[in-house]
Structures are given as structure tokens and as C-alpha cells.
Scaffold this active site. Structure first.
Site, PDB file in Angstrom:
ATOM      1  N   ARG A  39      -6.709  -5.400   2.021  1.00  0.00           N
ATOM      2  CA  ARG A  39      -5.540  -5.989   1.373  1.00  0.00           C
ATOM      3  C   ARG A  39      -5.942  -6.735   0.102  1.00  0.00           C
ATOM      4  O   ARG A  39      -5.366  -6.520  -0.960  1.00  0.00           O
ATOM      5  CB  ARG A  39      -4.813  -6.937   2.342  1.00  0.00           C
ATOM      6  N   ASN A  90      -0.644  -6.850   5.635  1.00  0.00           N
ATOM      7  CA  ASN A  90      -1.131  -6.297   6.886  1.00  0.00           C
ATOM      8  C   ASN A  90       0.039  -6.220   7.856  1.00  0.00           C
ATOM      9  O   ASN A  90       0.800  -7.173   7.978  1.00  0.00           O
ATOM     10  CB  ASN A  90      -2.224  -7.192   7.488  1.00  0.00           C
TER      11      ASN A  90
END
Length: 76
Positions: free
Chosen positions: A20, A38
Site C-alpha cells: 500500500r 488494505n
């Protein structure tokens, strides 16, 4: 250049490997805006906007991600 919007869903070993954060850095370096998060199922969701060629470059990068990641499937 025309602005485009994409939503990308990435499945594999993409949490706990800085996927991420690395994706956010890559998008910023390309001059794109959006979000990366996420998901509860262990996947990552990306929403980005910007120039089409830069979005394509980001999607290509997302197919591999950072070195510790293992992308199994990507849908855009």
C-alpha cells in the site's frame, strides 16, 4: 491530456509487505491522485485519477509491486 479514473483490485501477498505505501509513493511520483487501502480479505483496493499513460504505468507497476509482494491477480 485527458484525465481518467481507474479502480484496481490486487490479490495475493500484498498486505504486510509495504504494498500500500509503495503504491502511494509510485502514484505520487507519477503525479496521480487517489486512495489505496488494505481490505479485510487481505487484498488491496486502489482508486486513482490522472493522465491515461501515467495510470497505465501505475497499473503495470501494481502487477509486480514491491519486492516482498506476490501479486496473484489484478483487476482494473
Amino acid at each position: 491530456m485527458a484525465t481518467r479514473h481507474v479502480e484496481v483490485h490486487v490479490v495475493g501477498r500484498v498486505q504486510g509487505v509495504f504494498y500500500r505505501g509503495s503504491t502511494q509513493e509510485k502514484a505520487r511520483s507519477l503525479g496521480l491522485v487517489g486512495t489505496v487501502e488494505n481490505l479485510r480479505d487481505g487484498s488491496v483496493q486502489l482508486v486513482a485519477e490522472g493522465e491515461e499513460l501515467r495510470l497505465e504505468e501505475l497499473i503495470t507497476w501494481c502487477r509486480i509491486g514491491p519486492s516482498a509482494a506476490k501479486v496473484e491477480h489484478l483487476s482494473a
